[in-house]
Design a protein around this motif. Structure first.
Motif, short mmCIF file in Angstrom:
data_model
loop_
_atom_site.label_atom_id
_atom_site.label_comp_id
_atom_site.label_asym_id
_atom_site.label_seq_id
_atom_site.Cartn_x
_atom_site.Cartn_y
_atom_site.Cartn_z
N ARG A 95 33.91 52.53 43.65
CA ARG A 95 32.86 51.43 43.98
C ARG A 95 32.30 51.00 42.76
O ARG A 95 32.17 49.86 42.45
N SER A 96 31.81 52.04 41.72
CA SER A 96 31.11 51.72 40.77
C SER A 96 31.94 51.06 39.78
O SER A 96 31.79 50.12 38.97
N GLN A 97 33.30 51.47 39.58
CA GLN A 97 34.21 51.01 38.73
C GLN A 97 34.54 49.74 39.06
O GLN A 97 34.75 48.75 37.88
N VAL A 98 35.06 49.37 40.38
CA VAL A 98 35.35 48.31 40.67
C VAL A 98 34.28 47.03 40.53
O VAL A 98 34.30 45.82 39.97
N LEU A 99 32.98 47.43 40.70
CA LEU A 99 31.84 46.52 40.64
C LEU A 99 31.78 46.25 38.94
O LEU A 99 31.41 45.04 38.51
N GLU A 100 31.88 47.34 38.21
CA GLU A 100 31.94 46.98 36.74
C GLU A 100 33.05 46.05 36.40
O GLU A 100 32.86 45.32 35.62
N LYS A 101 34.31 46.22 36.82
CA LYS A 101 35.31 45.32 36.57
C LYS A 101 35.05 43.87 37.22
O LYS A 101 35.30 42.97 36.26
N GLN A 102 34.37 43.92 38.21
CA GLN A 102 34.13 42.56 38.66
C GLN A 102 32.98 41.76 37.74
O GLN A 102 33.32 40.51 37.61
N GLN A 103 32.19 42.57 37.44
CA GLN A 103 31.01 41.89 36.55
C GLN A 103 31.85 41.44 34.95
O GLN A 103 31.32 40.58 34.61
N MET A 104 32.75 42.41 34.73
CA MET A 104 33.44 41.75 33.36
C MET A 104 34.32 40.54 33.56
O MET A 104 34.71 39.83 32.62
N ASP A 105 34.94 40.60 34.75
CA ASP A 105 35.95 39.52 35.12
C ASP A 105 35.84 38.92 36.29
O ASP A 105 35.89 39.74 37.42
N GLU A 106 35.21 37.58 36.67
CA GLU A 106 35.08 37.34 37.99
C GLU A 106 36.23 36.70 38.85
O GLU A 106 35.94 36.64 40.13
N GLN A 107 37.14 36.84 38.18
CA GLN A 107 38.66 36.58 38.58
C GLN A 107 39.32 38.07 39.13
O GLN A 107 40.48 37.92 39.66
N TYR A 108 38.56 39.28 39.03
CA TYR A 108 39.19 40.33 39.17
C TYR A 108 39.87 40.39 40.58
O TYR A 108 41.08 40.97 40.69
N ILE A 109 39.04 40.39 41.40
CA ILE A 109 39.58 40.43 42.92
C ILE A 109 40.50 39.42 43.26
O ILE A 109 41.77 39.90 43.78
N ALA A 110 40.77 37.99 42.64
CA ALA A 110 41.58 37.30 42.78
C ALA A 110 43.12 37.71 42.08
O ALA A 110 43.93 37.63 42.92
N LYS A 111 42.90 38.40 41.14
CA LYS A 111 44.04 38.85 40.56
C LYS A 111 44.72 40.08 41.22
O LYS A 111 45.90 40.12 41.36
N MET A 112 43.66 41.02 41.78
CA MET A 112 44.51 42.11 42.64
C MET A 112 45.10 41.48 43.86
O MET A 112 46.25 41.97 44.17
N LEU A 113 44.44 40.38 44.36
CA LEU A 113 45.10 39.88 45.78
C LEU A 113 46.39 39.21 45.29
O LEU A 113 47.32 39.51 46.12
N GLU A 114 46.44 38.69 44.17
CA GLU A 114 48.00 38.03 43.55
C GLU A 114 48.98 39.27 43.39
O GLU A 114 50.01 39.13 43.58
N ARG A 115 48.39 40.37 42.72
CA ARG A 115 49.39 41.46 42.53
C ARG A 115 49.90 41.98 43.76
O ARG A 115 51.18 42.47 43.95
N LEU A 116 49.29 42.21 44.88
CA LEU A 116 49.62 42.50 46.27
C LEU A 116 50.90 41.64 46.62
O LEU A 116 51.80 42.11 47.32
#
Length: 310
Positions: free
Chosen positions: A101-122
């Protein structure tokens, strides 16, 4: 249980005694049942560096390690940290979910499109096991719209069956409930999110019967088939979850269980390149003229599930 001799940083000078083999065999089984594959790989690497007289177990462990690394190539890097067997735990254990959870939050703070990119990869093809790691991250991600976006993907996009099941698990772990509709090929599937099995033991016992039947038959005669049959069967029932075939297996007769077990035995033996005569397998599982059709259908279904874009 363990005899530890002079310490060596590159290789643990550990001798495994007979009872130790039984203990670690149970540990490996539990890891595979709960899909802790990275831990299983790390443990296997540790065990194969140890000394001991049980050469049969070492051969089985080597075969299991090779299969895991072939099936899940990304584990090669994730499991590089040495396995440490702690007799007494001296430090408070940090939850793996908290770390992620901490790692994902850090990645989200660095890249606001991080979740969207993961959804695309699925949605990308072909299917690869790294998508499971994406789903693990989405399970703990903090995003107000994520549940709706996952449901939208499930209901409207053409996804690999295993990804569909993984999304259901992710939604269930995120606390979602209620019915959701999606398509598996041309078949419409309707399931309740909260009933999604979260591990192997959570499936109805009837769904696990074919793999258990194989284990009964081959556990002593050909242990490698017993190990891999459960994992392959687990992948298969994930892929058919919510379909009419899943429901048929859920209410299968003893003869149908034997037919599926025979087919599973044949498929696994083929993947492991073991010589198992079909006539002998049919005899072991009592396949006769009445169950032959179910057996042949099971063979086709299992074989199809291993095609790249099935």
């Amino acid at each position: 249980m363990l005899l530890i001799t002079e310490h060596n940083q590159s290789k643990p000078n550990v001798v495994l005694f007979p009872k130790t083999y039984e203990y670690y065999q149970m540990e490996l089984t539990r890891m595979l049942e709960t899909e802790r594959y990275a831990e299983a790989v790390a443990l296997l690497k540790f065990l194969l560096q140890c000394s001991g007289d049980n050469e049969e177990s070492r051969i089985e462990w080597q075969a299991l390690l090779e299969w895991l690394l072939q099936a899940f190539p990304y584990l090669q890097d994730e499991a590089e940290q040495p396995f440490i067997h702690n007799i007494q735990q001296t430090e408070e254990e940090v939850s793996e979910q908290d770390v992620m959870r901490s790692q994902v939050l850090e990645k989200q703070q660095m890249d606001e499109q991080y979740i969207a990119k993961m959804l695309e990869r699925l949605q990308e093809t072909p299917f690869d096991e790294k998508k499971w790691f994406i789903l693990e991250q989405l399970t703990v991600a903090e995003d107000a719209n994520l549940n709706d976006e996952l449901i939208y993907l499930l209901e409207t996009k053409k996804l690999h069956p295993i990804v569909q099941f993984g999304i259901l698990q992710t939604l269930c772990k995120r606390g979602m409930t209620g019915a959701v509709t999606f398509y598996r090929g041309n078949e419409q599937c309707v399931v309740d999110i909260e009933h999604t099995p979260l591990d192997y033991a959570s499936y109805p016992s009837a769904l696990l019967a074919p793999a258990e039947r194989v284990h009964e038959v081959v556990a002593l005669r050909e242990p490698s088939i017993a190990y891999f049959a459960q994992e392959i069967w687990h992948q298969f029932i994930k892929a058919i979850y919510g379909t009419s075939q899943y429901e048929q297996l859920r209410s299968g007769t003893e003869a149908e269980v034997n037919a599926w077990a025979a087919a599973l035995h044949r498929i696994v033996a083929g993947l492991l390149q073991l010589q198992e005569e079909e006539s002998v397998v049919k005899q072991i599982y009592h396949i006769n003229s009445d169950s032959r059709i179910v057996y042949e259908q099971a063979l086709r279904s299992l074989a199809k599930s291993f095609r790249p874009e099935s």
